[in-house]
Motif scaffolding. Structure first.
Motif, PDB file in Angstrom:
ATOM      1  N   UNK A 193       0.846  -1.186   0.000  1.00  0.00           N
ATOM      2  CA  UNK A 193       0.000   0.000   0.000  1.00  0.00           C
ATOM      3  C   UNK A 193       0.886   1.243   0.000  1.00  0.00           C
ATOM      4  N   UNK A 194       0.322   2.370  -0.411  1.00  0.00           N
ATOM      5  CA  UNK A 194       1.081   3.613  -0.374  1.00  0.00           C
ATOM      6  C   UNK A 194       1.074   4.337  -1.705  1.00  0.00           C
ATOM      7  N   UNK A 195       1.544   5.590  -1.653  1.00  0.00           N
ATOM      8  CA  UNK A 195       1.597   6.420  -2.860  1.00  0.00           C
ATOM      9  C   UNK A 195       2.739   5.987  -3.767  1.00  0.00           C
ATOM     10  N   UNK A 196       2.611   6.310  -5.028  1.00  0.00           N
ATOM     11  CA  UNK A 196       3.685   6.070  -5.976  1.00  0.00           C
ATOM     12  C   UNK A 196       4.618   7.282  -5.962  1.00  0.00           C
ATOM     13  N   UNK A 197       5.852   7.068  -5.527  1.00  0.00           N
ATOM     14  CA  UNK A 197       6.821   8.160  -5.450  1.00  0.00           C
ATOM     15  C   UNK A 197       7.468   8.423  -6.800  1.00  0.00           C
ATOM     16  N   UNK A 198       7.650   7.388  -7.579  1.00  0.00           N
ATOM     17  CA  UNK A 198       8.236   7.540  -8.911  1.00  0.00           C
ATOM     18  C   UNK A 198       7.679   6.443  -9.816  1.00  0.00           C
ATOM     19  N   UNK A 202      12.315   6.510 -18.144  1.00  0.00           N
ATOM     20  CA  UNK A 202      13.604   7.165 -17.947  1.00  0.00           C
ATOM     21  C   UNK A 202      14.597   6.211 -17.326  1.00  0.00           C
ATOM     22  N   UNK A 203      15.203   6.642 -16.214  1.00  0.00           N
ATOM     23  CA  UNK A 203      16.153   5.787 -15.502  1.00  0.00           C
ATOM     24  C   UNK A 203      15.474   4.779 -14.591  1.00  0.00           C
ATOM     25  N   UNK A 204      14.170   4.910 -14.435  1.00  0.00           N
ATOM     26  CA  UNK A 204      13.434   4.006 -13.544  1.00  0.00           C
ATOM     27  C   UNK A 204      12.906   2.822 -14.331  1.00  0.00           C
ATOM     28  N   UNK A 205      13.303   1.621 -13.925  1.00  0.00           N
ATOM     29  CA  UNK A 205      12.857   0.401 -14.589  1.00  0.00           C
ATOM     30  C   UNK A 205      11.638  -0.204 -13.914  1.00  0.00           C
ATOM     31  N   UNK A 206      11.061   0.532 -12.961  1.00  0.00           N
ATOM     32  CA  UNK A 206       9.895   0.025 -12.261  1.00  0.00           C
ATOM     33  C   UNK A 206       9.138   1.152 -11.594  1.00  0.00           C
ATOM     34  N   UNK A 207       8.490   0.852 -10.464  1.00  0.00           N
ATOM     35  CA  UNK A 207       7.716   1.827  -9.703  1.00  0.00           C
ATOM     36  C   UNK A 207       8.241   1.842  -8.274  1.00  0.00           C
ATOM     37  N   UNK A 208       8.378   3.047  -7.697  1.00  0.00           N
ATOM     38  CA  UNK A 208       8.737   3.192  -6.289  1.00  0.00           C
ATOM     39  C   UNK A 208       7.484   3.500  -5.488  1.00  0.00           C
ATOM     40  N   UNK A 209       7.141   2.603  -4.551  1.00  0.00           N
ATOM     41  CA  UNK A 209       5.998   2.813  -3.661  1.00  0.00           C
ATOM     42  C   UNK A 209       6.498   3.399  -2.348  1.00  0.00           C
ATOM     43  N   UNK A 210       5.828   4.459  -1.853  1.00  0.00           N
ATOM     44  CA  UNK A 210       6.168   5.030  -0.558  1.00  0.00           C
ATOM     45  C   UNK A 210       5.495   4.254   0.568  1.00  0.00           C
ATOM     46  N   UNK A 211       5.989   4.468   1.778  1.00  0.00           N
ATOM     47  CA  UNK A 211       5.413   3.791   2.934  1.00  0.00           C
ATOM     48  C   UNK A 211       6.273   4.022   4.155  1.00  0.00           C
ATOM     49  N   UNK A 212       6.178   3.139   5.133  1.00  0.00           N
ATOM     50  CA  UNK A 212       6.916   3.284   6.383  1.00  0.00           C
ATOM     51  C   UNK A 212       7.768   2.050   6.634  1.00  0.00           C
ATOM     52  N   UNK A 213       8.787   2.230   7.463  1.00  0.00           N
ATOM     53  CA  UNK A 213       9.680   1.125   7.818  1.00  0.00           C
ATOM     54  C   UNK A 213       8.874  -0.024   8.430  1.00  0.00           C
ATOM     55  N   UNK A 214       9.101  -1.237   7.937  1.00  0.00           N
ATOM     56  CA  UNK A 214       8.426  -2.409   8.471  1.00  0.00           C
ATOM     57  C   UNK A 214       7.087  -2.719   7.825  1.00  0.00           C
ATOM     58  N   UNK A 215       6.647  -1.863   6.897  1.00  0.00           N
ATOM     59  CA  UNK A 215       5.365  -2.086   6.218  1.00  0.00           C
ATOM     60  C   UNK A 215       5.420  -3.377   5.408  1.00  0.00           C
ATOM     61  N   UNK A 216       4.289  -4.069   5.321  1.00  0.00           N
ATOM     62  CA  UNK A 216       4.239  -5.373   4.663  1.00  0.00           C
ATOM     63  C   UNK A 216       4.445  -5.256   3.152  1.00  0.00           C
ATOM     64  N   UNK A 217       5.276  -6.168   2.614  1.00  0.00           N
ATOM     65  CA  UNK A 217       5.480  -6.318   1.169  1.00  0.00           C
ATOM     66  C   UNK A 217       5.050  -7.730   0.806  1.00  0.00           C
ATOM     67  N   UNK A 218       4.136  -7.856  -0.177  1.00  0.00           N
ATOM     68  CA  UNK A 218       3.569  -9.161  -0.510  1.00  0.00           C
ATOM     69  C   UNK A 218       3.871  -9.513  -1.956  1.00  0.00           C
ATOM     70  N   UNK A 219       3.739 -10.805  -2.273  1.00  0.00           N
ATOM     71  CA  UNK A 219       3.927 -11.272  -3.651  1.00  0.00           C
ATOM     72  C   UNK A 219       2.792 -10.740  -4.514  1.00  0.00           C
ATOM     73  N   UNK A 220       3.132 -10.185  -5.682  1.00  0.00           N
ATOM     74  CA  UNK A 220       2.130  -9.616  -6.569  1.00  0.00           C
ATOM     75  C   UNK A 220       1.332 -10.702  -7.293  1.00  0.00           C
ATOM     76  N   UNK A 221       1.863 -11.924  -7.350  1.00  0.00           N
ATOM     77  CA  UNK A 221       1.180 -13.044  -8.003  1.00  0.00           C
ATOM     78  C   UNK A 221       1.799 -14.343  -7.508  1.00  0.00           C
ATOM     79  N   UNK A 222       1.139 -15.458  -7.772  1.00  0.00           N
ATOM     80  CA  UNK A 222       1.693 -16.765  -7.408  1.00  0.00           C
ATOM     81  C   UNK A 222       3.016 -17.000  -8.127  1.00  0.00           C
TER      82      UNK A 222
END
Length: 303
Positions: A193-198, A202-222
């Motif tokens: 969850x969170x805002x998209x920071x970038x 350009x030089x970005x090969x993906x998306x940077x999601x903002x959030x807080x230290x320790x926030x959950x990161x989950x698998x986007x697919x099986x």
């Protein structure tokens, strides 16, 4: 008289028999060293009379293969994301001249010329190869600072250049309930969850999601975890999940990694916690790759 003769004849017969026996029992010839017999056997036996003991053999201890210089010892897939602006590449297991050239978007001839490689394409694990010509200077990395909106009216900046026209047809997409989206034959969801920071480009090969230290990161697919470690510069604590023969996703700059290499994971299963490893801010750097090439994740994820 007859009995006396018979008796005397018996004695003669016995005497003759004893004499014959004594003639047959001649003393044995002396046995000399080197001939048959106990002395000869002992002289010719290198082990003497002690029991035979086979010679012992020793086996050299196993030495594991060398890992890339500065690495953690974990296996790094040869198809893992790379920094396209890097000037050098450290060879890992599975690397070939072909896949290194393809990932850095250079020719094999240039790679051989810049590193004095022969046509046999012989490279070694841990070897540092130039992937840019001599004198190359990497472009500065742009730092994007997110600021809160001052009003609710969206502002569209004027275009500065004509965006490139994509020749790849858009994926077949269908929306599902519960924050999922089906694209390219895979059911996707946001990795955090969170805002998209970038965004992508350009030089970005993906998306940077903002959030807080320790926030959950989950698998986007099986899928299956094919890398979990910190051996790639710029990605910090990184997890790579292979979803099928076409798609893989990368989750970088984490605080901690909760999934191990070889582990099967389900969409929505927590695999890491958000952090700022090898980054200047707390974020999740998320990449989605199709046949090894980075694509815009917003075309697949429910945004």
């Amino acid at each position: 008289m007859l009995n006396t003769l018979v008796f005397r004849s018996g004695l003669c017969v016995m005497a003759l028999a004893l004499g014959a026996c004594s003639m047959l029992k001649q003393p044995a010839a002396p046995i000399e060293a080197g001939n048959s017999g106990a002395a000869g056997v002992e002289a010719n036996n290198p082990y003497g009379t002690a029991p035979y003991t086979p010679p012992t053999t020793t086996t050299a201890p196993y030495t594991p293969p060398a890992t890339a210089a500065g690495g953690t010892g974990a296996y790094v897939p040869s198809y893992a994301p790379v920094d396209i602006n890097a000037a050098t590449h450290t060879v890992v297991r599975g690397d070939t001249v072909f896949n290194i050239a393809k990932r850095y978007q250079i020719t094999q001839d240039n790679l051989r010329a810049w590193n004095n490689l022969g046509m046999d394409n012989n490279i070694q694990v841990g070897q540092t190869l130039r992937v840019k010509p001599a004198g190359y200077v990497a472009p500065p990395t742009a730092v994007v600072v997110a600021t809160p909106p001052t009003n609710t009216t969206p502002v569209t900046p004027p275009p500065t250049s004509t965006p490139p026209v994509s020749t790849t047809p858009p994926p077949v997409v269908s929306s599902n309930a519960g924050g999922t989206r089906t694209a390219g034959g895979v059911v996707w969801q946001r990795p955090t969850q969170g805002r998209i920071l970038q965004g992508f480009g350009g030089n970005s090969k993906g998306i940077d999601f903002g959030g807080s230290i320790g926030q959950s990161v989950v698998a986007a697919a099986d899928g299956k975890v094919v890398y979990s470690g910190s051996g790639l510069r710029g990605y910090g604590n990184l997890i790579i999940v292979q979803h099928n023969q076409t798609f893989l996703t990368a989750y970088g700059n984490n605080q901690s990694l909760l999934a191990k290499e070889g582990q099967q994971v389900k969409r929505g299963q927590q695999i890491a916690t958000m952090g700022n490893s090898d980054a200047s801010r707390t974020q999740l750097h998320f990449e989605l790759r199709e046949n090894g090439q980075p694509v815009d994740p917003s075309r697949y994820l429910p945004m």
